[in-house]
Design a protein around this motif. Structure first.
Motif, short mmCIF file in Angstrom:
data_model
loop_
_atom_site.label_atom_id
_atom_site.label_comp_id
_atom_site.label_asym_id
_atom_site.label_seq_id
_atom_site.Cartn_x
_atom_site.Cartn_y
_atom_site.Cartn_z
N THR A 115 -19.92 47.60 14.17
CA THR A 115 -19.80 46.15 14.13
C THR A 115 -20.67 45.60 13.00
N SER A 116 -20.57 44.30 12.80
CA SER A 116 -21.35 43.62 11.78
C SER A 116 -21.84 42.30 12.35
N SER A 117 -22.45 41.48 11.52
CA SER A 117 -22.87 40.16 11.99
C SER A 117 -21.67 39.28 12.33
N GLU A 118 -20.48 39.64 11.82
CA GLU A 118 -19.27 38.86 12.06
C GLU A 118 -18.41 39.43 13.19
N THR A 119 -18.72 40.65 13.63
CA THR A 119 -17.88 41.31 14.63
C THR A 119 -18.73 41.87 15.76
N LYS A 120 -18.26 41.64 17.00
CA LYS A 120 -18.99 42.20 18.13
C LYS A 120 -18.29 43.41 18.74
N GLU A 121 -17.04 43.64 18.37
CA GLU A 121 -16.31 44.84 18.79
C GLU A 121 -15.34 45.23 17.68
N VAL A 122 -15.11 46.53 17.57
CA VAL A 122 -14.10 47.09 16.68
C VAL A 122 -13.27 48.02 17.54
N ALA A 123 -11.94 47.87 17.50
CA ALA A 123 -11.09 48.69 18.37
C ALA A 123 -9.72 48.90 17.76
N PHE A 124 -9.13 50.02 18.12
CA PHE A 124 -7.72 50.25 17.83
C PHE A 124 -6.95 49.87 19.08
N ILE A 125 -5.97 48.98 18.92
CA ILE A 125 -5.23 48.44 20.06
C ILE A 125 -3.75 48.79 19.91
N ALA A 126 -3.19 49.34 20.98
CA ALA A 126 -1.76 49.64 20.99
C ALA A 126 -0.99 48.32 20.93
N PRO A 127 0.10 48.28 20.16
CA PRO A 127 0.89 47.04 20.09
C PRO A 127 1.30 46.52 21.46
N SER A 128 1.53 47.38 22.41
CA SER A 128 1.94 46.95 23.75
C SER A 128 0.81 46.24 24.50
N ARG A 129 -0.42 46.34 24.02
CA ARG A 129 -1.57 45.71 24.68
C ARG A 129 -2.04 44.43 23.98
N LEU A 130 -1.40 44.03 22.89
CA LEU A 130 -1.85 42.87 22.14
C LEU A 130 -1.86 41.60 22.97
N ASP A 131 -0.91 41.46 23.90
CA ASP A 131 -0.85 40.26 24.74
C ASP A 131 -2.05 40.13 25.68
N GLU A 132 -2.80 41.20 25.87
CA GLU A 132 -3.99 41.16 26.74
C GLU A 132 -5.19 40.54 26.03
N LEU A 133 -5.10 40.37 24.72
CA LEU A 133 -6.24 39.89 23.94
C LEU A 133 -6.05 38.43 23.53
N ASN A 134 -7.17 37.74 23.36
CA ASN A 134 -7.16 36.37 22.88
C ASN A 134 -7.09 36.40 21.35
N ILE A 135 -5.88 36.16 20.81
CA ILE A 135 -5.62 36.22 19.38
C ILE A 135 -5.02 34.88 18.95
N HIS A 136 -5.56 34.29 17.89
CA HIS A 136 -5.05 33.02 17.38
C HIS A 136 -3.58 33.19 16.95
#
Length: 156
Positions: A115-136
């Motif tokens: 991570t960095s000062s701009e990121t608190k998590e880094v992850a590889f996400i399956a396309p089928s799981r994208l709806d589980e995340l808060n994405i603009h």
């Protein structure tokens, strides 16, 4: 610095700046997309950021991905341009930035997640799981375009 994204919101503040920026769609061998959990707005996003003076947009994409995720990438292609004047980002210092982003696809060459000062998590996400995340919505559009193997870049 905290920020609020306004997307097609008639009550959004008027933009007072525009900054060229980049984002990167990079997949691992399992077809999962590299995402970061941002500290400034608590949303999940593609790695990316502003283009610095003296660098090209692809160079900025490589640098920002390394800074935010720990991964080295090679830029392959353009997903599209995202310049909706009705997407503005208000920062707590008074800047209200109009969106101006070029999104690229990239191959991961190596590195270790961090991570960095701009990121608190880094992850590889399956396309089928994208709806589980808060994405603009604007970021979600870039991800969808990057995963869809379009024959032409998005121009918008």
């Amino acid at each position: 610095m905290a920020r609020v994204d306004y997307f097609n919101d008639p009550d959004a503040p008027v933009a007072n700046s525009i900054v060229p920026s980049v984002t990167v769609v990079a997949l691992n061998d399992l077809g999962e997309v590299l995402l970061v959990h941002k500290t400034d707005n608590d949303l999940w996003a593609l790695p990316g950021g502003g283009v610095d003076l003296g660098e090209s947009a692809p160079q900025a994409a490589v640098r920002e991905t390394k800074e935010e995720t720990g991964f080295d990438v090679e830029i392959n292609d353009i997903v599209g341009t995202y310049t909706n004047p009705h997407h503005v980002i208000a920062y707590d210092d008074g800047e209200v930035r109009q969106q101006f982003s070029i999104c690229f696809t990239a191959t991961i060459l190596g590195g270790e997640p961090h991570t960095s000062s701009e990121t608190k998590e880094v992850a590889f996400i399956a396309p089928s799981r994208l709806d589980e995340l808060n994405i603009h919505p604007s970021m979600r559009l870039r991800i969808e375009h990057g995963l869809s193997h379009r024959t032409r870049p998005h121009v918008g």
